[in-house]
Write a protein that holds these residues in place. Structure first.
Motif, PDB file in Angstrom:
ATOM      1  N   THR A  63       9.768  -8.561   9.005  1.00 28.27           N
ATOM      2  CA  THR A  63       9.379  -7.115   8.614  1.00 28.27           C
ATOM      3  C   THR A  63       9.589  -5.975   9.717  1.00 28.27           C
ATOM      4  O   THR A  63      10.478  -5.028   9.357  1.00 28.27           O
ATOM      5  CB  THR A  63       8.138  -6.958   7.792  1.00 28.27           C
ATOM      6  OG1 THR A  63       8.066  -7.940   6.725  1.00 28.27           O
ATOM      7  CG2 THR A  63       8.042  -5.617   7.366  1.00 28.27           C
ATOM      8  N   SER A 110      11.447  -5.819   2.489  1.00 34.33           N
ATOM      9  CA  SER A 110      10.706  -6.394   1.534  1.00 34.33           C
ATOM     10  C   SER A 110      11.615  -6.902   0.328  1.00 34.33           C
ATOM     11  O   SER A 110      11.435  -7.886  -0.110  1.00 34.33           O
ATOM     12  CB  SER A 110       9.804  -5.467   0.673  1.00 34.33           C
ATOM     13  OG  SER A 110       8.482  -4.948   1.430  1.00 34.33           O
ATOM     14  N   TYR A 111      12.784  -6.247   0.021  1.00 31.33           N
ATOM     15  CA  TYR A 111      13.803  -6.370  -0.734  1.00 31.33           C
ATOM     16  C   TYR A 111      14.501  -7.640  -0.246  1.00 31.33           C
ATOM     17  O   TYR A 111      14.693  -8.690  -0.969  1.00 31.33           O
ATOM     18  CB  TYR A 111      14.787  -5.411  -0.768  1.00 31.33           C
ATOM     19  CG  TYR A 111      16.142  -5.696  -1.481  1.00 31.33           C
ATOM     20  CD1 TYR A 111      16.004  -5.963  -2.735  1.00 31.33           C
ATOM     21  CD2 TYR A 111      17.202  -5.825  -0.803  1.00 31.33           C
ATOM     22  CE1 TYR A 111      17.222  -6.467  -3.438  1.00 31.33           C
ATOM     23  CE2 TYR A 111      18.525  -6.181  -1.504  1.00 31.33           C
ATOM     24  CZ  TYR A 111      18.524  -6.454  -2.600  1.00 31.33           C
ATOM     25  OH  TYR A 111      19.649  -6.915  -3.414  1.00 31.33           O
ATOM     26  N   HIS A 145      12.586  -3.437  10.068  1.00 31.07           N
ATOM     27  CA  HIS A 145      11.951  -1.904   9.943  1.00 31.07           C
ATOM     28  C   HIS A 145      12.524  -1.374  11.128  1.00 31.07           C
ATOM     29  O   HIS A 145      12.920  -0.069  11.221  1.00 31.07           O
ATOM     30  CB  HIS A 145      10.745  -1.810   9.968  1.00 31.07           C
ATOM     31  CG  HIS A 145       9.946  -0.583   9.907  1.00 31.07           C
ATOM     32  ND1 HIS A 145      10.345   0.419   8.780  1.00 31.07           N
ATOM     33  CD2 HIS A 145       9.140   0.120  10.983  1.00 31.07           C
ATOM     34  CE1 HIS A 145       9.427   1.572   9.270  1.00 31.07           C
ATOM     35  NE2 HIS A 145       9.028   1.343  10.598  1.00 31.07           N
ATOM     36  N   ASN A 149      12.845   2.773   2.275  1.00 32.86           N
ATOM     37  CA  ASN A 149      12.215   2.099   3.410  1.00 32.86           C
ATOM     38  C   ASN A 149      11.563   0.907   2.894  1.00 32.86           C
ATOM     39  O   ASN A 149      10.504   0.317   3.790  1.00 32.86           O
ATOM     40  CB  ASN A 149      10.726   3.235   3.393  1.00 32.86           C
ATOM     41  CG  ASN A 149      11.123   4.553   3.956  1.00 32.86           C
ATOM     42  OD1 ASN A 149      12.218   4.405   4.879  1.00 32.86           O
ATOM     43  ND2 ASN A 149      10.648   5.555   3.843  1.00 32.86           N
ATOM     44  N   ARG A 150      12.155   0.324   1.818  1.00 38.19           N
ATOM     45  CA  ARG A 150      11.411  -1.201   1.547  1.00 38.19           C
ATOM     46  C   ARG A 150      12.610  -2.321   1.722  1.00 38.19           C
ATOM     47  O   ARG A 150      12.701  -3.195   1.086  1.00 38.19           O
ATOM     48  CB  ARG A 150      11.129  -1.154   0.288  1.00 38.19           C
ATOM     49  CG  ARG A 150       9.852  -0.303  -0.111  1.00 38.19           C
ATOM     50  CD  ARG A 150       9.354  -0.381  -1.400  1.00 38.19           C
ATOM     51  NE  ARG A 150      10.470   0.084  -2.420  1.00 38.19           N
ATOM     52  CZ  ARG A 150      10.855   1.258  -3.081  1.00 38.19           C
ATOM     53  NH1 ARG A 150      10.089   2.133  -2.496  1.00 38.19           N
ATOM     54  NH2 ARG A 150      11.688   1.261  -3.867  1.00 38.19           N
TER      55      ARG A 150
END
Length: 139
Positions: free
Chosen positions: A61, A108-109, A65, A104-105
């Protein structure tokens, strides 16, 4: 012959994500959400479970990011390419759709995408790149 588009993300970065995704995919569903005993008493099964505070999840993550927006867009487009949602002929369209969908995900996706490592590896091969990490240990 199809001209190979230029990527904003390096093949080395994609290979690093493939490696992390393989470690993440090895995780299993949580069987005991609140283990109160010593891990050695439970056979260290918790290490193989996908807990919210899992260090592998945190690593991938954070890594995703920290990529710039163009790299994140390429990563999503590569995932779609690798799962067969397009081909190199329509790379620009795939990338444009990934850019429109960007938020911003991204991590997660991608972590919610089954077979992420396989899709990214397939996409790299379409770009003429190996998905093998040259620094990975061979069994």
């Amino acid at each position: 012959m199809v001209e190979i588009p230029e990527l904003s993300i390096s093949p080395e970065t994609v290979r690093a994500i493939i490696s992390m995704a393989r470690r993440f995919d090895a995780k299993d569903a949580v069987t005991d959400p609140d283990p109160g005993s010593n891990g050695t008493d439970d056979g260290m099964l918790e290490v193989l479970e996908d807990h919210a505070d899992d260090p592998v999840r945190a690593e991938i993550t954070t890594f995703i990011h920290d990529l710039n927006v163009d790299e994140q867009v390429d990563l999503v487009a590569l995932t779609w390419l690798g799962r067969g949602d397009g081909d190199l002929d329509n790379w620009d369209d795939l990338r444009a759709e990934a850019s429109r969908a960007h938020n911003n995900r991204t991590a997660s996706y991608l972590l919610g995408t089954p077979l992420l490592a396989d899709y990214l590896g397939e996409a790299l091969s379409l770009f003429g790149q190996s998905c093998d990490d040259p620094d990975a240990e061979r069994l």
